[in-house]
Structures are given as structure tokens and as C-alpha cells.
Scaffold this active site. Structure first.
Site, short mmCIF file in Angstrom:
data_model
loop_
_atom_site.label_atom_id
_atom_site.label_comp_id
_atom_site.label_asym_id
_atom_site.label_seq_id
_atom_site.Cartn_x
_atom_site.Cartn_y
_atom_site.Cartn_z
CG HIS A 68 -1.79 1.30 1.46
ND1 HIS A 68 -3.09 1.07 0.58
CD2 HIS A 68 -1.63 2.27 1.95
CE1 HIS A 68 -3.60 2.37 0.86
NE2 HIS A 68 -3.22 3.02 1.69
CG ASN B 213 -4.49 4.25 -3.96
OD1 ASN B 213 -5.92 3.86 -3.77
ND2 ASN B 213 -3.70 4.35 -3.17
CG ASN C 83 -4.40 6.36 -11.75
OD1 ASN C 83 -3.77 5.92 -10.96
ND2 ASN C 83 -3.52 7.06 -12.67
CD GLU D 22 -3.17 2.75 8.81
OE1 GLU D 22 -4.15 2.60 8.34
OE2 GLU D 22 -2.38 2.15 8.54
CB SER D 23 -5.57 7.64 15.49
OG SER D 23 -5.55 6.78 16.47
CD GLN D 24 -8.85 8.20 9.42
OE1 GLN D 24 -9.37 8.77 8.55
NE2 GLN D 24 -7.72 7.51 9.56
CB SER E 218 -8.88 2.03 -3.06
OG SER E 218 -7.43 1.73 -2.39
CG HIS E 219 -10.29 3.19 3.35
ND1 HIS E 219 -10.81 3.25 4.60
CD2 HIS E 219 -8.76 3.33 3.80
CE1 HIS E 219 -9.77 3.41 5.69
NE2 HIS E 219 -8.86 3.62 4.87
CG ASN E 220 -11.01 -1.16 -2.51
OD1 ASN E 220 -11.60 -0.05 -2.41
ND2 ASN E 220 -9.90 -1.22 -3.41
CD GLN F 249 -7.99 3.18 9.11
OE1 GLN F 249 -8.75 2.39 8.96
NE2 GLN F 249 -7.03 3.60 8.20
#
Length: 766
Positions: free
Chosen positions: A57, A558, A520, A332-334, A107-109, A260
Site C-alpha cells: 500500500h 493510487n 486514477n 492510523e488514528s484519523q 481506495s479504502h476497500n 480506523q
């Protein structure tokens, strides 16, 4: 330093899994290289940082060798309007009059499969912060969603949560959702795609980049506290396929991290805080904290700067007790950002944060030398050259092989499938298609999004491309569209990517805007599959060559790999976003037929017998095979210029591109959007079925006022534009009529088009 236990001696029957580095997703040779870089065994914090930053990633280790082709095909002329491109948080384009636009899709698939609401919500939050980090005010979002079959139990669980997450986060931020796409296909069962796009606007001089320079400059972490949520997300969820159980159903990854948790209200305050910091010129460099969290932000800032960096993790505000250095760095706290600030500006920086009630903490400084050092509880837990973390990860030339099944797939055309031939059969085919999950109304989804918040949205509902005003005084605006076709790309990845580009380009053009840049999000299966890598390489080359032919650059993007369950990958899905500029949004062209009766409807472009990969083949026969439609990008550019001229000169009152479902679907959508009927007269020398349902590319329908028809025809004839007058709008009849074939009431069409999603997801229509 705190060393990890060297477990080589007690690796048992499964040696890889007995290794801490393997648990973090690293390969044996990658671990050996880390030891070579450091000249010793890594600490647990170093191992965690390298593992997340060298994950698929973050490092693009399987795609880099192919992504370089974008740079090789981008000319200086194409770059002339770019202020920031590939490698930055987001691409930035100069659109004139001192304005710049930044946009990107990501993406956040996998997180959206595990936890649909938070996965989708934090996907929106992450892409918004990428835009913030460029110095811009986020102004709009879009989404590209893919799910399994509409009636599958998994889809029933995932879709409502994803839609609520996209809408909930974006609505709370006050960002209009200008459009997108929702697709259902069995290949996405267990592997939903949740791609979010954000666009931002700034003055050219306000551009900010991510770098840490200037010895003694302070590193300020501001925003939310750091917790345990999202740890391992990029190295596990985004870099690993889902397995299947004995029934073939997807199961969770071997090591499942927390997804997250987002707080859109905290992000809204963070946006305003950042904008004030930019206005006051209090920031040297800035980086958002997304994938890989603080590990990514610190290493990338240091690697892009001209010195080193020292970080004290004890100063990081936490929301969980007993967090280790590795956990703090990997979290990965937002809603967090990291800024480089000169010492004399620190007090002013902190004061701005206090005014916005944003927590801000000095966690380190820029140093001499070329090392990133991180201290925790009195010990140095990381000491490494930052470029080895951020920029010099492994690069793999994965095996690439055209699948052995590709020839058979392309040979399996629609030529032998039964086609409707009578008027009654055509009528039923149209009803079946407009009610199908592939083509039915998405209002059930889009009505959960706020499309007009802030009052600058010009086109969103019933529009091929979203249009947004960015300058009240001049009326200057932007148009955005995102498109993809996994079906076409499965048949021919090179052409499929170009068809996605052509459609997004055309969707921007029909609004009257001029396309200027591309982003893209490339969604594919496992890079360890040579067939997937062949699809990926071909799609990248198709997209890059297509952009070169159109003369517009790819500004960033990405890559999302490992979208597969067991050995079955998703349909290859390269999502293409196109940004366009329109000088005056008052001259934009809507999709809907106008409310003036008797306007002529013209079809521009050529129709061929191209039904392979079509929605008709899917709905009527469950078929996927053959070759996708031909694509002619020179023609697309010509068509775009014709549409822009026609819009500016007032020659057309509506324009709608033809894509899935062909002419019939486009006419239905334009008529339903305009709440009017239409009478269609097909040319005498055509096959009615092919003319109505072919998916030939490079076509649009436009409506022309009576007083402009002669001038419009003269323009088309003078420029040798293929065209045909195919009908007339009728505001009174309430009928969709194809002369000599069939007639349908608009009420019946509307009911068929709108009932499918509400009925499937248990929503009663009013």
C-alpha cells in the site's frame, strides 16, 4: 536500543510465521535488507516502521516498474499546467486567473468490507486530508463503489454501511457529493471497492508541499489524539488477500487490525484550522497522517527535506494507555496532521490551534545530518536514514503473463446470442434493462448524500459530470467525473482503461467544460498472480498512452492490489477521474431534456454492432466475452471541442453521453431527468436493436432549440461530424416512443427504473 528477540534459532515447522518480521508482512529478503541498512537487528519500532512503509500500500513495490510509464509518456507541454504531480499528496493544476485545483482518488476497500461504515467514512476523511495537505480548501467529493450481486447477503450487509459512511462523513464536513458510480458484480463479493475522490481549491501562491527543512524547525503534531485504531491497516488489510473457508466464503485475514474510527466534526475543525495556518503563513511543510500514521508522516517529511529529524514519542498525545513505540508510530488514528514550523512561529501556530480547539504538540525538530531518530521513554527506538524508509523500499518486477484463458474469453462473442427483433421484444428488453441492478436508478444511494451544501454546486443530480462554481465574481468553475468498466477491462485491459478514460473525458465535455487533468485508482487482484500483473501493465499502458493522445496529464493516483478472495481476483477495475474547467458555469449544459417542447434530439458519433461486454449481454444472457468497443481518442477530443463550442454559443440545451445501455438508456435518463416524453425515429438503414443497445464509444445525444437547428447542423457538416437527427422532445405526451417499434408510458419507465434498489434494501417508496 531495545532489540527484538532473534527467533531464528527456534523457528519451527512454519518458520516464516515464527518470525516477528513475517507477522508484520515482511519477506525474508526484505528483513535481511533492513538488517543490512541498519547494520544490526532492528528494534521493534524500526521493524514496525519498515514493515508498514514497505508494504504494498505504501511502497508501491509491485507497481512502481509499471507506473514509471506515466512519466515516460508525459510531455513538457502536458506538464506545463501542473504545479504538483505524481509523488505528492495530490496533484495540483493551474486553471487560470490565479486559481489552482487539487484532486485525487484513493481506495479504502478492505477496511470497508470488515467495517463498512467506518471503512468508508475514514476513506473519505483520508482523501480530504490529502487535499488539505496541499494548502487547499476541500470543496467536493465523489465516490466509486463496487459490490457483489445485489441480492447477496454480503451486499445487504456492506452496501448500507458504506453508503451511510460516505454520506455521513462527507455531509458532516459540508462537502457536496458531485457524483460517482455504483456497480454490482459477483467478482466483488467479499471484495467491495470503495474509492473516494476529493477536490480542493486554492490560490496558486498558497500551494504547500510535504518536506522538513531548516535546522531547528519544530515538528508539530496537531489534531486528534493517537489511539490503537487502524494499527497494521496498510500492511495487513491493504496488502493481503482474503482467504476462503471450506464453503468458498471469504474469511478475515490471519491477523486482523482495528479499522480506523473517524470523527468528521473533528476533521471539519481541522480543515478550518489548517486554512488559517496557511493564511497566516505559519507552515514550512505539512503532511497528513493517513496510511502508516506517524511512521509515514515523519519518514516522508524527513526524506523530502534537506536534513534529519528527531522525534520524541513521549510528547505524542495518546488516547490509550500503555501504547508501545511501535503502536504509536503505526497507529492510523484519523484527523491528524504534522507540520514543520519555524521556532519564531511556534507560539502563533499554537494560538491558532487553541482558537479552533485543536490539540497541538511539539514532538521534535529538524536536525543536521541525514538520520531520522525517534526517542521513547529515554531510549532511541529508531535510528535510520529516512529515505530508506520512505523512498527506497523494495521494487519487484513481478512475473507478467497473458492468461491462458484470454484467447477463449475474447473468442466467446455475443454473435451467437439471441437478440430481440420485434417491437414487443425491444420494449421488454428496455424495461428489463432499466430495472436491472446494472442500470436502475441510484437515487436510493445518492439521496443519502448532500449534493448542494455550500451553494456552489451547479450540476450533480442527473448529471454525467459534477459542476462546481469556484469563483463567484467570474463564474469560473470545475467539472469532475469518475468512470471505470471492469467488464471491458477483463476483455482487454489496454482498451478497457482507455474506454474508462474516454468516458470520464466525455462526461466532463458534455457539461461544456474543457478536460485538463487525470487522476486514477487502479484496483486489481494479487500482484503475485502473473495474469493480474499482465492486466495491470496493460491497463497502465492504455491509460498513459490515452492521456498522451488527449494531451492531458496524469497528476497522481493510487494502486490497490490484493482485491481477491482465495485465488479469484475481482474484475480489473482502473477508476479514472477527469478534471475539467469551465469559464462560466452559467453556460453549463445539463443532462436533462429541456422544458421547451419540440426540441430536436441529435445523436453525434457512429454506432457499430458492439455488444460484447455490454449490459445487454449481462442482463439478457449473463454473458461476458468477446472484445470491448473500439475507442478513438482523437475523435473524443474533437467531440469535446464541439460540445464546448455548442455550449458557449447556446446551440444546445442538453447533452448526455452514451455508455452502458447505449442509446436507449441515454434517452430514458435524459427524458426522466427532464420529466418529458420523447419521440424517436430511427434511421431507415439500421438494425433497431443494435442502434438502441450498442455500446459504441464516442457518442452523445444533444437537444437543440428550434431556432438554432440550422446553425447547429451547419457547424456539424462543416467539420464532418457524424450525426443524425433521431427525435424530438414532447413535454405533453408522457410517452417514450420509438416510431414503428414500440411505445412506453414515462410513468411505467420511471417505476421500473426507480423501484429496484428500494425494494431490494427494504425501503418503501412514497
Amino acid at each position: 536500543m531495545t532489540d527484538l528477540v532473534d527467533s531464528t534459532a527456534h523457528a519451527a515447522a512454519t518458520p516464516d510465521l515464527a518470525q516477528p518480521w513475517a507477522e508484520l508482512g515482511l519477506k525474508e529478503d526484505e528483513y535481511a535488507r533492513i538488517r543490512e541498512i541498519l547494520g544490526r537487528r532492528p528494534t521493534d519500532a524500526e521493524l514496525a516502521v519498515y514493515s508498514v512503509m514497505w508494504s504494498e500500500h505504501c511502497s508501491y513495490k509491485s507497481s512502481k516498474v509499471h507506473l514509471r510509464y506515466f512519466g515516460e509518456t508525459t510531455t513538457d507541454e502536458m506538464r506545463s499546467g501542473m504545479l504538483a504531480g505524481i509523488g505528492e499528496n495530490a496533484g495540483v493544476v493551474d486553471i487560470g486567473d490565479g486559481w489552482a485545483v487539487t484532486f485525487k482518488v484513493e481506495s479504502h476497500n478492505s477496511p470497508s468490507y470488515i467495517e463498512p461504515y467506518q471503512g468508508a467514512a475514514t476513506g473519505v476523511g483520508g482523501i480530504v486530508r490529502d487535499i488539505m495537505a496541499m494548502g487547499a480548501r476541500p470543496v467536493a467529493v465523489m465516490d466509486q463503489l463496487r459490490f457483489g450481486p445485489i441480492d447477496a447477503e454480503d451486499t445487504q450487509r456492506v452496501l448500507p454501511g458504506v453508503v451511510a459512511g460516505v454520506g455521513g462523513y462527507g455531509n458532516c464536513l459540508g462537502l457536496p457529493n458531485l457524483g460517482g458510480e455504483t456497480v454490482f458484480d459477483k467478482s466483488y463479493a467479499g471484495n467491495p471497492l470503495v474509492n473516494a475522490l476529493c477536490a480542493g481549491v486554492m490560490r496558486v501562491e498558497d500551494l504547500h508541499l510535504a518536506f522538513a527543512s531548516g535546522k531547528g524547525n519544530r515538528i508539530i503534531l496537531f489534531g486528534a489524539r493517537t489511539g490503537l485504531d487502524g494499527i497494521g491497516g496498510v500492511s495487513v488489510l491493504a496488502s493481503e488477500s482474503f482467504d476462503v473457508d471450506e464453503n468458498g466464503d471469504p474469511v478475515k485475514p490471519r491477523k486482523l487490525p482495528s479499522v480506523q474510527v473517524g470523527d468528521p466534526f473533528a476533521e471539519k475543525v481541522l480543515i478550518e484550522c489548517c486554512l488559517e495556518l496557511y493564511r497566516e503563513k505559519l507552515v514550512v511543510g505539512i503532511q497528513d497522517l493517513g496510511g502508516a500514521g506517524l511512521a509515514c508522516a515523519t519518514s516522508e517529511l524527513a526524506a523530502a527535506g534537506d536534513g534529519g529529524m528527531h522525534i520524541v514519542l513521549d510528547n505524542v498525545p495518546l488516547r490509550a494507555e500503555g501504547m508501545t513505540a511501535a503502536e504509536i508510530l503505526s497507529s492510523e488514528s484519523q484527523e491528524r496532521m504534522c507540520a514543520v514550523v519555524t521556532p519564531e512561529n511556534v507560539d502563533a501556530f499554537m494560538e491558532v490551534c487553541r482558537r479552533w480547539d485543536v490539540l497541538a504538540t511539539d514532538i521534535g525538530e529538524v536536525t543536521d545530518g541525514d538520520r531520522l531518530t525517534i526517542e521513547f521513554q529515554g531510549e532511541i527506538v529508531l535510528d535510520a536514514p529516512p529515505e530508506t524508509i520512505a523512498d527506497e523500499g523494495p521494487v519487484y518486477e513481478r512475473p507478467v503473463e497473458r492468461p491462458a484463458t484470454q484467447d477463449a474469453l475474447q473468442a466467446d462473442t455475443t454473435a451467437g446470442l439471441s437478440r430481440p427483433s420485434t417491437g414487443d421484444e425491444l420494449r421488454q428488453t428496455l424495461l428489463d434493462m432499466v430495472a436491472s441492478p446494472a442500470l436502475c436508478s441510484r437515487a436510493f444511494i445518492t439521496e443519502q448524500y448532500d449534493r448542494y451544501v455550500r451553494g456552489n454546486t451547479i450540476l450533480a443530480e442527473h448529471a454525467d459530470g459534477g459542476v462546481l462554481r469556484i469563483d463567484e465574481e467570474s463564474g469560473r468553475g470545475i467539472a469532475l467525473s469518475t468512470d471505470a468498466s471492469g467488464r471491458y477491462t477483463q476483455l482487454d485491459p489496454y482498451t478497457g482503461a482507455q474506454l474508462a478514460l474516454a468516458e470520464a473525458f466525455r462526461n466532463v465535455s458534455v457539461t461544456g467544460a474543457t478536460p485538463v487533468a487525470v487522476t486514477n485508482c487502479l484496483n486489481f487482484g494479487s500482484p503475485e498472480d502473473p495474469g493480474v500483473m499482465w492486466q495491470f501493465r496493460e491497463a497502465v499502458h492504455g491509460l498513459a498512452d490515452g492521456c498522451a493522445e488527449l494531451g492531458i496529464p496524469v497528476t497522481g493516483g493510487n494502486v490497490s492490489f490484493y482485491n481477491q478472495t482465495g485465488t479469484t481476483p475481482i474484475l480489473p477495475t482502473p477508476v479514472v477521474g477527469v478534471l475539467g474547467v469551465i469559464d462560466d458555469v452559467a453556460r453549463r449544459t445539463p443532462t436533462a431534456f429541456g422544458d421547451t417542447p419540440g426540441e430536436s434530439v441529435y445523436l453525434l458519433g457512429e454506432t457499430r454492432d458492439e455488444l460484447d461486454g455490454s449490459i445487454w449481454a449481462q442482463v439478457a444472457h449473463g454473458h461476458l466475452g468477446g472484445l470491448p468497443p473500439k475507442v478513438d481518442l482523437k475523435w473524443e477530443a474533437t467531440l469535446g471541442r464541439i460540445l464546448a463550442t455548442s455550449s458557449k454559443d447556446g446551440l444546445i440545451t442538453s447533452a448526455h453521453d452514451l455508455s452502458e445501455g447505449g442509446l436507449a438508456q441515454a434517452l430514458v435518463e435524459a427524458a426522466l431527468a427532464g420529466e418529458c416524453g420523447v419521440r424517436v425515429v430511427l434511421p431507415a438503414d439500421v438494425d433497431p436493436f443494435v442502434y438502441l443497445f450498442s455500446e459504441s464509444s464516442g457518442r452523445v445525444i444533444v437537444s437543440v432549440p428550434r431556432g438554432e437547428e440550422i446553425r447547429f447542423q451547419q457547424m456539424l457538416t462543416a467539420q464532418n461530424i457524424p450525426h443524425a437527427r433521431i427525435g424530438v422532445t414532447d413535454t405533453d405526451s408522457g410517452t417514450f416512443e420509438v416510431q414503428d417499434q414500440f411505445s412506453l408510458g414515462m410513468d411505467e419507465l420511471r417505476a421500473a427504473h426507480e423501484r429496484t434498489l428500494p425494494a431490494t434494501f427494504g425501503v418503501t417508496q412514497a
